[in-house]
Enzyme design. Structure first.
Site, PDB file in Angstrom:
ATOM      1  N   CYS A 192      37.874  48.182  29.496  1.00 10.60           N
ATOM      2  CA  CYS A 192      36.439  48.224  29.313  1.00 10.60           C
ATOM      3  C   CYS A 192      36.137  47.405  28.079  1.00 10.60           C
ATOM      4  O   CYS A 192      36.968  47.320  27.185  1.00 10.60           O
ATOM      5  CB  CYS A 192      35.975  49.662  29.142  1.00 10.60           C
ATOM      6  SG  CYS A 192      37.014  50.577  28.008  1.00 10.60           S
ATOM      7  N   LYS A 225      46.633  52.667  29.396  1.00  7.41           N
ATOM      8  CA  LYS A 225      46.520  52.067  30.739  1.00  7.41           C
ATOM      9  C   LYS A 225      46.115  50.605  30.597  1.00  7.41           C
ATOM     10  O   LYS A 225      45.041  50.285  30.097  1.00  7.41           O
ATOM     11  CB  LYS A 225      45.487  52.831  31.569  1.00  7.41           C
ATOM     12  CG  LYS A 225      45.349  52.291  32.991  1.00  7.41           C
ATOM     13  CD  LYS A 225      44.481  53.199  33.826  1.00  7.41           C
ATOM     14  CE  LYS A 225      44.300  52.680  35.241  1.00  7.41           C
ATOM     15  NZ  LYS A 225      43.436  53.551  36.046  1.00  7.41           N
ATOM     16  N   ALA A 244      32.422  48.346  41.320  1.00  6.86           N
ATOM     17  CA  ALA A 244      31.796  48.072  40.028  1.00  6.86           C
ATOM     18  C   ALA A 244      30.955  49.284  39.662  1.00  6.86           C
ATOM     19  O   ALA A 244      29.744  49.221  39.539  1.00  6.86           O
ATOM     20  CB  ALA A 244      30.940  46.815  40.104  1.00  6.86           C
ATOM     21  N   ILE A 245      31.649  50.423  39.552  1.00  6.44           N
ATOM     22  CA  ILE A 245      30.946  51.687  39.262  1.00  6.44           C
ATOM     23  C   ILE A 245      30.359  51.616  37.845  1.00  6.44           C
ATOM     24  O   ILE A 245      29.274  52.130  37.595  1.00  6.44           O
ATOM     25  CB  ILE A 245      31.918  52.900  39.374  1.00  6.44           C
ATOM     26  CG1 ILE A 245      32.634  52.912  40.733  1.00  6.44           C
ATOM     27  CG2 ILE A 245      31.195  54.214  39.106  1.00  6.44           C
ATOM     28  CD1 ILE A 245      31.790  53.175  41.932  1.00  6.44           C
ATOM     29  N   GLY A 255      45.353  55.597  43.973  1.00  7.58           N
ATOM     30  CA  GLY A 255      43.903  55.482  43.856  1.00  7.58           C
ATOM     31  C   GLY A 255      43.211  55.336  45.193  1.00  7.58           C
ATOM     32  O   GLY A 255      42.892  56.314  45.881  1.00  7.58           O
ATOM     33  N   SER A 257      42.858  57.674  37.954  1.00  5.88           N
ATOM     34  CA  SER A 257      41.533  57.974  37.390  1.00  5.88           C
ATOM     35  C   SER A 257      40.401  57.334  38.200  1.00  5.88           C
ATOM     36  O   SER A 257      40.487  56.177  38.613  1.00  5.88           O
ATOM     37  CB  SER A 257      41.473  57.463  35.951  1.00  5.88           C
ATOM     38  OG  SER A 257      40.220  57.724  35.380  1.00  5.88           O
ATOM     39  N   LEU A 313      31.800  52.762  34.936  1.00  3.01           N
ATOM     40  CA  LEU A 313      32.109  53.943  34.112  1.00  3.01           C
ATOM     41  C   LEU A 313      30.989  54.988  34.093  1.00  3.01           C
ATOM     42  O   LEU A 313      30.680  55.565  33.062  1.00  3.01           O
ATOM     43  CB  LEU A 313      32.456  53.538  32.669  1.00  3.01           C
ATOM     44  CG  LEU A 313      33.796  52.857  32.445  1.00  3.01           C
ATOM     45  CD1 LEU A 313      33.999  52.608  30.939  1.00  3.01           C
ATOM     46  CD2 LEU A 313      34.951  53.673  32.984  1.00  3.01           C
ATOM     47  N   GLY A 327      48.727  50.778  41.698  1.00  2.00           N
ATOM     48  CA  GLY A 327      48.196  49.575  42.331  1.00  2.00           C
ATOM     49  C   GLY A 327      48.611  49.441  43.777  1.00  2.00           C
ATOM     50  O   GLY A 327      49.720  49.034  44.080  1.00  2.00           O
ATOM     51  N   LYS A 333      38.539  61.439  36.056  1.00  2.00           N
ATOM     52  CA  LYS A 333      37.770  60.202  35.922  1.00  2.00           C
ATOM     53  C   LYS A 333      37.493  59.929  34.440  1.00  2.00           C
ATOM     54  O   LYS A 333      37.321  60.850  33.653  1.00  2.00           O
ATOM     55  CB  LYS A 333      36.448  60.358  36.695  1.00  2.00           C
ATOM     56  CG  LYS A 333      35.595  59.118  36.620  1.00  2.00           C
ATOM     57  CD  LYS A 333      34.498  59.100  37.649  1.00  2.00           C
ATOM     58  CE  LYS A 333      33.617  57.892  37.429  1.00  2.00           C
ATOM     59  NZ  LYS A 333      34.343  56.625  37.298  1.00  2.00           N
TER      60      LYS A 333
HETATM   61  C1  LIG Z   1      36.079  53.629  42.919  1.00  2.00           C
HETATM   62  C2  LIG Z   1      37.067  53.455  41.805  1.00  2.00           C
HETATM   63  C3  LIG Z   1      36.780  54.000  40.550  1.00  2.00           C
HETATM   64  C4  LIG Z   1      37.676  53.849  39.495  1.00  2.00           C
HETATM   65  N1  LIG Z   1      37.395  54.419  38.291  1.00  2.00           N
HETATM   66  C5  LIG Z   1      38.307  54.340  37.274  1.00  2.00           C
HETATM   67  C6  LIG Z   1      38.083  54.999  36.049  1.00  2.00           C
HETATM   68  O1  LIG Z   1      37.076  55.699  35.844  1.00  2.00           O
HETATM   69  N2  LIG Z   1      39.031  54.866  35.072  1.00  2.00           N
HETATM   70  C7  LIG Z   1      40.181  54.137  35.240  1.00  2.00           C
HETATM   71  O2  LIG Z   1      41.024  54.075  34.326  1.00  2.00           O
HETATM   72  N3  LIG Z   1      40.419  53.523  36.427  1.00  2.00           N
HETATM   73  C8  LIG Z   1      39.532  53.603  37.420  1.00  2.00           C
HETATM   74  N4  LIG Z   1      39.805  53.002  38.626  1.00  2.00           N
HETATM   75  C9  LIG Z   1      41.060  52.244  38.790  1.00  2.00           C
HETATM   76  C10 LIG Z   1      42.145  53.128  39.422  1.00  2.00           C
HETATM   77  O3  LIG Z   1      42.456  54.235  38.623  1.00  2.00           O
HETATM   78  C11 LIG Z   1      43.432  52.297  39.681  1.00  2.00           C
HETATM   79  O4  LIG Z   1      43.945  51.838  38.445  1.00  2.00           O
HETATM   80  C12 LIG Z   1      43.184  51.107  40.592  1.00  2.00           C
HETATM   81  O5  LIG Z   1      42.255  51.423  41.606  1.00  2.00           O
HETATM   82  C13 LIG Z   1      44.457  50.571  41.245  1.00  2.00           C
HETATM   83  O6  LIG Z   1      45.068  51.537  42.055  1.00  2.00           O
HETATM   84  P1  LIG Z   1      44.850  51.626  43.653  1.00  2.00           P
HETATM   85  O7  LIG Z   1      45.127  50.261  44.206  1.00  2.00           O
HETATM   86  O8  LIG Z   1      45.841  52.675  44.108  1.00  2.00           O
HETATM   87  O9  LIG Z   1      43.453  52.048  43.869  1.00  2.00           O
HETATM   88  C14 LIG Z   1      38.906  53.125  39.700  1.00  2.00           C
HETATM   89  C15 LIG Z   1      39.181  52.612  40.954  1.00  2.00           C
HETATM   90  C16 LIG Z   1      38.293  52.763  42.012  1.00  2.00           C
HETATM   91  C17 LIG Z   1      38.650  52.184  43.359  1.00  2.00           C
END
Ligand SMILES: Cc1cc2nc3c(=O)[nH]c(=O)nc-3n(C[C@H](O)[C@H](O)[C@H](O)COP(=O)(O)O)c2cc1C
Length: 318
Positions: A131, A180, A71-72, A280, A22, A74, A258, A46
């Site tokens: 959150c 999650k 630090a988007i 991600g 997401s 949400l 992760g 998302k």
């Molecule tokens: C830019 C960005 C935006 C993210 N936005 C969300 C989100 O809207 N909802 C959510 O559950 N996780 C969000 N995540 C977390 C990812 O879904 C994931 O759990 C996390 O990045 C770890 O996986 P990765 O190391 O493969 O990126 C976001 C991650 C990134 C980098």
């Protein structure tokens, strides 16, 4: 021999275990030019909230050693616009659609679940529990600084709050419910168990873990929010440990997330106990990465003469 890559998460059958995480793949359409989204096991959209959110001011992304901070906050247009504008495209993809929701209190969780329960093409609802909750925090406001939003304890940091969110969603839908979880806990096992007892059909681990980057020229934090969620290769060993622990604590399928950058990483997660995985940060480096992961797993199974990927789930724990 064509290996069987299909896996089952509760009532949902996926043709392969590879999904996008997401928030890292937009709503699918953005990636269409670069990769064949239809090859994915499922797409996770998302996170949406009940009301639109503008998110945090920039800078809200920083590259760090072996990963990134974000630090988007949400940012999204709210659930009604998502349903109106994004769902029609997602429906057409022909792959399972997982929506991700985030509520500030139990009424919001219920309302969001109710809206998606009506949409036939939505296969599953993932609860983004990383959150802050608005109403139930036993802590005083953390305030700006350490803590995104500053509204208090995250849902996923407490088993009672986790159960409350999951139960609220469960009341409104028979669709697959995925909780999650956050890595920012002392012990993830009781939280995973609380989610399952409250009705979660699967657990996904993990969301990002908060970190800080400092700009030494400005002598200030790089991110306007000060902290940001760390993702990418830096978090992979932590995520693997959490998947391992959760897979031992609960009987429902675990979705590993992760730092997965390639098919070898994906297999590590499956051998640690994950039934499926989400990718991600790697999408930002290579938007085709998920398709390459599917191809890599397929090739590995052929070489190892393994007929069925399900044989590898938890293989390292046996
Ligand atoms: C830019 C960005 C935006 C993210 N936005 C969300 C989100 O809207 N909802 C959510 O559950 N996780 C969000 N995540 C977390 C990812 O879904 C994931 O759990 C996390 O990045 C770890 O996986 P990765 O190391 O493969 O990126 C976001 C991650 C990134 C980098």
């Amino acid at each position: 021999m064509k290996p069987d890559l299909s896996i089952q998460i509760g009532s949902l059958k996926l043709k392969n275990p590879v999904m996008v995480a997401s928030g890292t793949f937009g709503y699918g359409k953005e990636a269409e030019r670069f990769t064949d989204v239809r090859k994915l096991g499922a797409i996770v959209a998302k996170t949406v909230t009940l009301k639109p959110r503008v998110g945090n001011p920039p800078p809200r992304i920083a590259e760090v050693t072996a990963g990134m901070l974000n630090a988007i906050g949400l940012q999204n247009d709210g659930v009604d616009r998502f349903i109106e504008e994004k769902i029609p495209y997602l429906k057409k993809l022909g792959i399972p659609v997982v929506v991700s929701i985030s509520g500030g209190n139990k009424e919001e969780w219920r309302e969001l679940a109710k809206k998606f329960d009506r949409i036939k093409e939505v296969s599953a609802i993932e609860l983004n529990l990383s959150c802050p909750n608005i109403h139930y925090s036993p802590l005083p406001q953390r305030g700006r600084g350490l803590g995104e939003g500053g509204d208090g304890l995250e849902w996923a940091q407490d088993s009672w709050l986790t159960a409350l969110a999951v139960k609220s969603v469960r009341l409104e839908t028979k669709k697959l419910v995925i909780a999650k979880l956050s890595p920012e806990v002392v012990d993830i096992k009781p939280i995973a168990k609380a989610a399952v007892e409250a009705g979660a059909d699967a657990i996904s681990v993990m969301n990002t873990i908060r970190g800080i980057a400092i700009d030494i020229e400005k002598r200030k934090p790089v991110l306007s929010n000060i902290t940001g969620g760390l993702s990418g290769p830096a978090i992979k060993p932590i995520a693997l440990r959490l998947v391992w622990q959760v897979a031992q604590a609960v009987k429902v399928p675990v979705i590993g997330i992760g730092g997965i950058m390639n098919w070898k990483d994906a297999l590590e997660f499956m051998m640690a106990g994950a039934t499926a995985i989400q990718v991600g940060t790697a999408n930002y480096i290579n938007p085709r990465v998920t398709v390459e992961i599917i191809e890599g797993i397929d090739q590995y199974l052929k070489e190892q003469e393994i007929q069925n990927i399900r044989q590898l789930i938890g293989a390292a724990r046996r």
